[in-house]
Scaffold this motif. Structure first.
Motif, PDB file in Angstrom:
ATOM      1  N   ILE A 151       1.167  -1.294   0.035  1.00 58.27           N
ATOM      2  CA  ILE A 151      -0.146  -0.107  -0.127  1.00 58.27           C
ATOM      3  C   ILE A 151       0.862   0.895  -0.200  1.00 58.27           C
ATOM      4  CG2 ILE A 151      -1.761  -1.365   0.669  1.00 58.27           C
ATOM      5  CD1 ILE A 151      -0.905   0.170   3.573  1.00 58.27           C
ATOM      6  N   PRO A 152       0.665   2.341  -0.383  1.00 61.58           N
ATOM      7  CA  PRO A 152       1.209   3.649  -0.584  1.00 61.58           C
ATOM      8  C   PRO A 152       1.293   4.039   0.737  1.00 61.58           C
ATOM      9  CG  PRO A 152      -0.842   3.611  -2.042  1.00 61.58           C
ATOM     10  CD  PRO A 152      -0.384   2.558  -1.540  1.00 61.58           C
ATOM     11  N   GLU A 153       2.506   4.627   1.426  1.00 63.79           N
ATOM     12  CA  GLU A 153       3.168   4.883   2.615  1.00 63.79           C
ATOM     13  C   GLU A 153       2.070   5.951   3.326  1.00 63.79           C
ATOM     14  OE1 GLU A 153       7.328   4.687   4.388  1.00 63.79           O
ATOM     15  OE2 GLU A 153       7.882   5.126   2.181  1.00 63.79           O
ATOM     16  N   ARG A 154       1.465   6.760   2.238  1.00 61.19           N
ATOM     17  CA  ARG A 154       0.771   8.760   2.433  1.00 61.19           C
ATOM     18  C   ARG A 154      -0.623   7.204   2.654  1.00 61.19           C
ATOM     19  NH1 ARG A 154      -2.593   9.655  -1.957  1.00 61.19           N
ATOM     20  NH2 ARG A 154      -2.600   8.751  -3.753  1.00 61.19           N
ATOM     21  N   ALA A 155      -1.427   6.233   2.947  1.00 61.77           N
ATOM     22  CA  ALA A 155      -2.106   5.481   3.694  1.00 61.77           C
ATOM     23  C   ALA A 155      -1.829   4.894   4.893  1.00 61.77           C
ATOM     24  CB  ALA A 155      -3.236   4.907   2.816  1.00 61.77           C
ATOM     25  N   GLN A 183       9.531  -4.177   4.722  1.00 61.13           N
ATOM     26  CA  GLN A 183      10.298  -2.995   3.868  1.00 61.13           C
ATOM     27  C   GLN A 183       9.237  -1.988   3.937  1.00 61.13           C
ATOM     28  OE1 GLN A 183      12.125  -5.565   0.807  1.00 61.13           O
ATOM     29  NE2 GLN A 183      13.093  -3.458   0.950  1.00 61.13           N
ATOM     30  N   THR A 184       9.934  -0.811   3.078  1.00 59.70           N
ATOM     31  CA  THR A 184       9.242   0.294   2.576  1.00 59.70           C
ATOM     32  C   THR A 184      10.252   0.809   1.339  1.00 59.70           C
ATOM     33  OG1 THR A 184      10.403   1.660   3.884  1.00 59.70           O
ATOM     34  CG2 THR A 184       8.351   1.232   4.784  1.00 59.70           C
ATOM     35  N   LEU A 185       9.339   0.723   0.560  1.00 60.57           N
ATOM     36  CA  LEU A 185      10.457   1.057  -0.756  1.00 60.57           C
ATOM     37  C   LEU A 185       9.577   2.010  -1.550  1.00 60.57           C
ATOM     38  CD1 LEU A 185      12.732   0.212  -2.289  1.00 60.57           C
ATOM     39  CD2 LEU A 185      11.298  -1.858  -3.773  1.00 60.57           C
ATOM     40  N   ASP A 186      10.779   3.365  -1.694  1.00 59.45           N
ATOM     41  CA  ASP A 186      10.136   4.262  -3.078  1.00 59.45           C
ATOM     42  C   ASP A 186       8.542   4.677  -3.257  1.00 59.45           C
ATOM     43  OD1 ASP A 186      10.784   6.204  -4.644  1.00 59.45           O
ATOM     44  OD2 ASP A 186       9.523   4.646  -6.965  1.00 59.45           O
ATOM     45  N   GLY A 187       8.185   4.995  -1.348  1.00 62.10           N
ATOM     46  CA  GLY A 187       6.793   5.305  -1.123  1.00 62.10           C
ATOM     47  C   GLY A 187       5.728   4.424  -1.179  1.00 62.10           C
ATOM     48  N   TRP A 188       6.143   2.781  -1.304  1.00 64.92           N
ATOM     49  CA  TRP A 188       5.763   1.659  -0.875  1.00 64.92           C
ATOM     50  C   TRP A 188       5.804   1.124   0.739  1.00 64.92           C
ATOM     51  CZ3 TRP A 188       0.952   0.088  -3.657  1.00 64.92           C
ATOM     52  CH2 TRP A 188       0.812   1.087  -4.856  1.00 64.92           C
ATOM     53  N   ALA A 189       4.521   0.909   1.166  1.00 65.87           N
ATOM     54  CA  ALA A 189       5.167  -0.094   2.575  1.00 65.87           C
ATOM     55  C   ALA A 189       4.636  -1.573   2.013  1.00 65.87           C
ATOM     56  CB  ALA A 189       4.774   0.070   3.447  1.00 65.87           C
ATOM     57  N   MET A 190       5.389  -2.957   2.672  1.00 63.10           N
ATOM     58  CA  MET A 190       4.769  -3.959   3.085  1.00 63.10           C
ATOM     59  C   MET A 190       3.797  -4.688   3.934  1.00 63.10           C
ATOM     60  SD  MET A 190       6.533  -7.423   1.823  1.00 63.10           S
ATOM     61  CE  MET A 190       7.744  -7.934   3.486  1.00 63.10           C
ATOM     62  N   ILE A 191       2.926  -4.774   3.726  1.00 63.16           N
ATOM     63  CA  ILE A 191       1.900  -4.476   4.952  1.00 63.16           C
ATOM     64  C   ILE A 191       2.392  -6.164   5.867  1.00 63.16           C
ATOM     65  CG2 ILE A 191      -0.108  -4.858   6.252  1.00 63.16           C
ATOM     66  CD1 ILE A 191       1.282  -2.066   5.259  1.00 63.16           C
ATOM     67  N   THR A 192       3.002  -6.491   6.448  1.00 66.72           N
ATOM     68  CA  THR A 192       3.134  -8.175   6.671  1.00 66.72           C
ATOM     69  C   THR A 192       1.978  -7.993   8.174  1.00 66.72           C
ATOM     70  OG1 THR A 192       3.996  -7.955   9.139  1.00 66.72           O
ATOM     71  CG2 THR A 192       5.168  -8.311   7.044  1.00 66.72           C
ATOM     72  N   GLU A 193       0.906  -8.117   9.320  1.00 68.33           N
ATOM     73  CA  GLU A 193       0.242  -8.269   9.830  1.00 68.33           C
ATOM     74  C   GLU A 193      -0.995  -6.541   9.707  1.00 68.33           C
ATOM     75  OE1 GLU A 193       1.601  -9.004  13.781  1.00 68.33           O
ATOM     76  OE2 GLU A 193       2.850 -11.126  12.939  1.00 68.33           O
ATOM     77  N   GLY A 194      -2.187  -7.486   9.457  1.00 65.78           N
ATOM     78  CA  GLY A 194      -3.250  -6.204  10.453  1.00 65.78           C
ATOM     79  C   GLY A 194      -3.880  -6.303   8.886  1.00 65.78           C
ATOM     80  N   LEU A 195      -3.336  -6.763   7.709  1.00 64.53           N
ATOM     81  CA  LEU A 195      -4.732  -6.051   6.200  1.00 64.53           C
ATOM     82  C   LEU A 195      -4.797  -7.763   5.278  1.00 64.53           C
ATOM     83  CD1 LEU A 195      -3.536  -3.067   4.597  1.00 64.53           C
ATOM     84  CD2 LEU A 195      -5.435  -3.457   5.915  1.00 64.53           C
ATOM     85  N   SER A 196      -5.504  -7.354   4.519  1.00 66.97           N
ATOM     86  CA  SER A 196      -6.414  -8.871   3.881  1.00 66.97           C
ATOM     87  C   SER A 196      -5.957  -8.155   2.424  1.00 66.97           C
ATOM     88  CB  SER A 196      -7.096  -9.939   4.490  1.00 66.97           C
ATOM     89  OG  SER A 196      -8.339  -8.699   4.167  1.00 66.97           O
ATOM     90  N   ALA A 197      -6.041  -8.771   1.360  1.00 60.14           N
ATOM     91  CA  ALA A 197      -6.969  -8.774   0.285  1.00 60.14           C
ATOM     92  C   ALA A 197      -7.676  -7.948   0.067  1.00 60.14           C
ATOM     93  CB  ALA A 197      -6.012  -9.511  -0.446  1.00 60.14           C
ATOM     94  N   ASN A 198      -8.939  -8.367   0.681  1.00 56.87           N
ATOM     95  CA  ASN A 198     -10.045  -8.050   0.412  1.00 56.87           C
ATOM     96  C   ASN A 198     -10.471  -6.240   1.594  1.00 56.87           C
ATOM     97  OD1 ASN A 198     -11.159 -10.111  -1.018  1.00 56.87           O
ATOM     98  ND2 ASN A 198     -10.966 -11.610   0.598  1.00 56.87           N
TER      99      ASN A 198
END
Length: 268
Positions: A151-155, A183-198
């Protein structure tokens, strides 16, 4: 006879042959100057291949060792390290990554003064786009993560208690959800816990989104194509950085409602 042999040997040394192909740098010794034994006449530079020297932390080194491809070669062999891809981008470029391979690892181990491990990568420079001494950005993939949520880091909202996002429920009510960021990269963040694809999260209008409040969301579609660095990070396992990515965030587009109070997007 001995003097003649020595004179012939000295005569052979008057013809200087370069050990490699390349271009000759500027020299301070000109025709007619007195040259002493051991004087440097010139430097030959071969820029068809460029070496990039960089270092990583000891923690990243452990991850890299664990993620090295399996091979029959000994664990410390150059062939084992050379199978790890390396990507390079010139400082100032935004959409071009060059691919190379690891060429050397510091045999002395980790530098205890800095806690870093020295590496060197080899890049093909037939087009001459790289110059010695140039500052570059190096990307060294450590491991592949399948089905990662980006997801974008600004969210993401951060405070003293941690990080969270504002979700939009089925009844269009705002819900605050704590998340764990990888990990964060170029304004994006990888969410490991707390969010699902839906899940659907608020991207714009966070200042108006309050837990329990009702909104009229407008769903938008996200894409990694606007981020060349992320595009290279999610690409398929190939020898070049120009291949198509394996996947990219492509949210499901929900029906748009009138007069949105906040923008939202589905995590993927």
């Amino acid at each position: 006879q001995a003097q003649l042999d020595q004179a012939e040997l000295d005569l052979e040394y008057t013809v200087v042959r370069a050990p490699i192909e390349g271009r000759v740098s500027k020299t301070q010794i000109k025709l007619g100057n007195l040259v002493e034994v051991g004087s440097t006449l010139a430097t030959v530079v071969d820029q068809r291949n460029i070496f990039a020297n960089f270092s990583i932390s000891d923690r990243k080194l452990l991850e890299l060792v664990e993620a090295r491809p399996e091979t029959e070669e000994p664990a410390d062999s150059p062939e084992d390290w050379s199978k790890i891809p390396v990507y390079l981008q010139r400082d100032g470029d935004t959409d071009k990554w060059m691919s190379g391979k690891l060429d050397y690892v510091d045999q002395r181990g980790i530098d205890q003064k800095t806690g870093t491990f020295g590496l060197r990568a080899d890049f093909d420079n037939q087009d001459g786009k790289l110059l010695p001494g140039m500052f570059v950005i190096i990307r060294l993939p450590v491991r592949e993560v399948e089905n990662a949520i980006l997801i974008p880091e600004r969210a993401i909202v951060r405070n003293q208690t941690g990080a969270y996002v504002m979700l939009v429920g089925s009844d269009d009510q705002i819900e605050q959800r704590e998340i764990t960021i990888g990990q964060t990269l170029d304004g994006w963040a990888m969410i490991t816990e707390g969010l699902s694809a839906n899940d659907t999260f608020v991207l714009d209008g966070l200042q108006r989104a309050r837990p329990g409040s009702k909104v009229s969301p407008k769903t938008i579609e996200l894409s990694t194509k606007d981020s060349p660095m992320l595009q290279a990070a999610v690409e398929s396992n190939s020898d070049t950085a120009e291949s198509e990515p394996v996947s990219e965030p492509t949210p499901t587009v929900n029906p748009t409602q009138d007069e949105p109070a906040s923008d939202s997007s589905t995590a993927d």
